[in-house]
Design a protein around this motif. Structure first.
Motif, PDB file in Angstrom:
ATOM      1  N   GLY A 106       0.784  -1.222   0.000  1.00 23.87           N
ATOM      2  CA  GLY A 106       0.000   0.000   0.000  1.00 23.87           C
ATOM      3  C   GLY A 106       0.817   1.275   0.000  1.00 23.87           C
ATOM      4  N   GLY A 107       2.137   1.178  -0.071  1.00 22.91           N
ATOM      5  CA  GLY A 107       2.973   2.385  -0.082  1.00 22.91           C
ATOM      6  C   GLY A 107       2.844   3.170   1.217  1.00 22.91           C
ATOM      7  N   THR A 108       2.791   2.481   2.339  1.00 24.77           N
ATOM      8  CA  THR A 108       2.571   3.105   3.640  1.00 24.77           C
ATOM      9  C   THR A 108       3.647   4.141   3.954  1.00 24.77           C
ATOM     10  N   LYS A 109       3.196   5.325   4.388  1.00 26.51           N
ATOM     11  CA  LYS A 109       4.084   6.406   4.802  1.00 26.51           C
ATOM     12  C   LYS A 109       3.671   6.842   6.194  1.00 26.51           C
ATOM     13  N   ILE A 110       4.631   6.980   7.098  1.00 25.31           N
ATOM     14  CA  ILE A 110       4.348   7.374   8.472  1.00 25.31           C
ATOM     15  C   ILE A 110       5.215   8.576   8.817  1.00 25.31           C
ATOM     16  N   ALA A 111       4.572   9.640   9.320  1.00 24.11           N
ATOM     17  CA  ALA A 111       5.297  10.853   9.708  1.00 24.11           C
ATOM     18  C   ALA A 111       5.532  10.838  11.213  1.00 24.11           C
ATOM     19  N   VAL A 112       6.784  11.095  11.583  1.00 22.33           N
ATOM     20  CA  VAL A 112       7.163  11.144  13.000  1.00 22.33           C
ATOM     21  C   VAL A 112       7.863  12.474  13.294  1.00 22.33           C
ATOM     22  N   ARG A 113       7.902  12.837  14.583  1.00 17.65           N
ATOM     23  CA  ARG A 113       8.536  14.086  15.013  1.00 17.65           C
ATOM     24  C   ARG A 113      10.032  13.885  15.232  1.00 17.65           C
ATOM     25  N   VAL A 114      10.794  14.799  14.702  1.00 14.01           N
ATOM     26  CA  VAL A 114      12.234  14.838  14.953  1.00 14.01           C
ATOM     27  C   VAL A 114      12.494  16.180  15.653  1.00 14.01           C
ATOM     28  N   ASP A 115      13.163  16.145  16.806  1.00 10.90           N
ATOM     29  CA  ASP A 115      13.275  17.344  17.639  1.00 10.90           C
ATOM     30  C   ASP A 115      14.295  18.357  17.160  1.00 10.90           C
ATOM     31  N   SER A 116      15.320  17.916  16.410  1.00 11.23           N
ATOM     32  CA  SER A 116      16.373  18.858  16.022  1.00 11.23           C
ATOM     33  C   SER A 116      17.092  18.362  14.768  1.00 11.23           C
ATOM     34  N   GLU A 117      17.932  19.229  14.233  1.00 12.55           N
ATOM     35  CA  GLU A 117      18.742  18.848  13.079  1.00 12.55           C
ATOM     36  C   GLU A 117      19.738  17.764  13.469  1.00 12.55           C
ATOM     37  N   GLU A 118      20.262  17.831  14.683  1.00 14.18           N
ATOM     38  CA  GLU A 118      21.210  16.818  15.151  1.00 14.18           C
ATOM     39  C   GLU A 118      20.555  15.435  15.185  1.00 14.18           C
ATOM     40  N   GLN A 119      19.318  15.385  15.684  1.00 16.23           N
ATOM     41  CA  GLN A 119      18.610  14.111  15.729  1.00 16.23           C
ATOM     42  C   GLN A 119      18.332  13.595  14.318  1.00 16.23           C
ATOM     43  N   LEU A 120      18.007  14.492  13.395  1.00 17.43           N
ATOM     44  CA  LEU A 120      17.778  14.124  12.005  1.00 17.43           C
ATOM     45  C   LEU A 120      19.039  13.502  11.403  1.00 17.43           C
ATOM     46  N   LEU A 121      20.190  14.108  11.674  1.00  6.63           N
ATOM     47  CA  LEU A 121      21.458  13.581  11.153  1.00  6.63           C
ATOM     48  C   LEU A 121      21.816  12.251  11.808  1.00  6.63           C
ATOM     49  N   GLU A 122      21.475  12.076  13.091  1.00  6.52           N
ATOM     50  CA  GLU A 122      21.709  10.796  13.764  1.00  6.52           C
ATOM     51  C   GLU A 122      20.870   9.688  13.123  1.00  6.52           C
ATOM     52  N   LEU A 123      19.621  10.013  12.796  1.00 11.92           N
ATOM     53  CA  LEU A 123      18.759   9.032  12.130  1.00 11.92           C
ATOM     54  C   LEU A 123      19.330   8.630  10.779  1.00 11.92           C
ATOM     55  N   ASP A 124      19.853   9.606  10.040  1.00  9.03           N
ATOM     56  CA  ASP A 124      20.462   9.327   8.739  1.00  9.03           C
ATOM     57  C   ASP A 124      21.660   8.400   8.900  1.00  9.03           C
ATOM     58  N   LYS A 125      22.485   8.676   9.889  1.00  8.18           N
ATOM     59  CA  LYS A 125      23.672   7.856  10.144  1.00  8.18           C
ATOM     60  C   LYS A 125      23.276   6.427  10.530  1.00  8.18           C
ATOM     61  N   LYS A 126      22.278   6.307  11.401  1.00  9.34           N
ATOM     62  CA  LYS A 126      21.829   4.984  11.836  1.00  9.34           C
ATOM     63  C   LYS A 126      21.228   4.197  10.674  1.00  9.34           C
ATOM     64  N   ALA A 127      20.475   4.875   9.820  1.00 14.56           N
ATOM     65  CA  ALA A 127      19.886   4.207   8.654  1.00 14.56           C
ATOM     66  C   ALA A 127      20.983   3.679   7.733  1.00 14.56           C
ATOM     67  N   LYS A 128      21.988   4.503   7.483  1.00 19.26           N
ATOM     68  CA  LYS A 128      23.085   4.070   6.611  1.00 19.26           C
ATOM     69  C   LYS A 128      23.849   2.887   7.227  1.00 19.26           C
ATOM     70  N   GLU A 129      24.033   2.896   8.551  1.00 17.79           N
ATOM     71  CA  GLU A 129      24.704   1.782   9.225  1.00 17.79           C
ATOM     72  C   GLU A 129      23.923   0.483   9.057  1.00 17.79           C
ATOM     73  N   MET A 130      22.580   0.598   9.020  1.00 18.84           N
ATOM     74  CA  MET A 130      21.732  -0.590   8.892  1.00 18.84           C
ATOM     75  C   MET A 130      21.402  -0.898   7.434  1.00 18.84           C
ATOM     76  N   ASN A 131      22.070  -0.198   6.512  1.00 16.35           N
ATOM     77  CA  ASN A 131      21.891  -0.410   5.077  1.00 16.35           C
ATOM     78  C   ASN A 131      20.442  -0.169   4.628  1.00 16.35           C
ATOM     79  N   VAL A 132      19.855   0.922   5.146  1.00 18.22           N
ATOM     80  CA  VAL A 132      18.505   1.332   4.775  1.00 18.22           C
ATOM     81  C   VAL A 132      18.619   2.648   4.014  1.00 18.22           C
ATOM     82  N   LEU A 133      17.881   2.763   2.924  1.00 16.89           N
ATOM     83  CA  LEU A 133      17.897   4.003   2.138  1.00 16.89           C
ATOM     84  C   LEU A 133      17.375   5.171   2.972  1.00 16.89           C
ATOM     85  N   SER A 134      18.017   6.326   2.807  1.00 17.57           N
ATOM     86  CA  SER A 134      17.522   7.529   3.469  1.00 17.57           C
ATOM     87  C   SER A 134      17.812   8.742   2.597  1.00 17.57           C
ATOM     88  N   CYS A 135      16.937   9.739   2.689  1.00 18.96           N
ATOM     89  CA  CYS A 135      17.071  10.974   1.923  1.00 18.96           C
ATOM     90  C   CYS A 135      16.773  12.145   2.847  1.00 18.96           C
TER      91      CYS A 135
END
Length: 173
Positions: A106-135
């Motif tokens: 169904g192309g499910t999309k879920i929006a979540v709250r990110v508190d800061s730019e630092e947290q956003l960059l941490e999520l990007d880093k964690k996604a890349k470590e787990m070999n998950v696409l991120s943009c």
């Protein structure tokens, strides 16, 4: 005599109409029409499934929206749209099979709250470590935020169990 009354023009017109109608009939009747796949319905060019596979492995896309920017609802919607499109394009070029799995769910999309730019960059880093696409989406800065501001991160599409390890602690937007 006028053109309409002339027998040669009338005969040529009649012959052309006959040949055109006959050609159209045979083209429609004998062209190869693809048969639809079972349990799939096409609506407006999108695929919709009636039967879902095991929901434990449901594929999703997470859109992390920076809450500290205090963007208006329309701005958030536009940025999430940019994130979803970027994730779709990246997945289409790098892993079409993954894209099919996501769309099958169904192309499910879920929006979540990110508190800061630092947290956003941490999520990007964690996604890349787990070999998950991120943009990460950067705004053009024409309305509410400065040019180049990181507004949204799109993580996935990926199985729910993998995404929960990256974003499971975040609250819904």
């Amino acid at each position: 005599m006028g053109i309409i009354a002339s027998n040669s023009y009338l005969a040529a017109f009649s012959m052309g109409a006959f040949v055109g109608a006959t050609s159209a009939y045979f083209l429609v009747k004998f062209r190869g029409v693809p048969k639809p796949k079972k349990d799939v319905v096409w609506q407006n060019g999108m695929e919709e499934r009636y039967q879902f596979e095991d929901t434990a492995d449901e594929f999703r896309l997470i859109l992390g929206v920076r809450n500290d920017l205090k963007m208006q609802k329309g701005k958030v919607a536009a940025q999430c749209g940019h994130g979803a499109m970027a994730a779709y394009a990246k997945t289409l070029s790098s892993s079409p099979k993954l894209l099919r799995n996501w769309l099958r769910n169904g192309g499910t999309k879920i929006a979540v709250r990110v508190d800061s730019e630092e947290q956003l960059l941490e999520l990007d880093k964690k996604a890349k470590e787990m070999n998950v696409l991120s943009c990460i989406i950067r705004d053009a800065g024409q309305t509410q935020v400065l040019p180049g501001t990181r507004t949204v991160i799109a993580i996935g599409p990926a199985p729910k169990s993998v995404l929960d390890k990256i974003t499971g602690h975040l609250k819904l937007y």
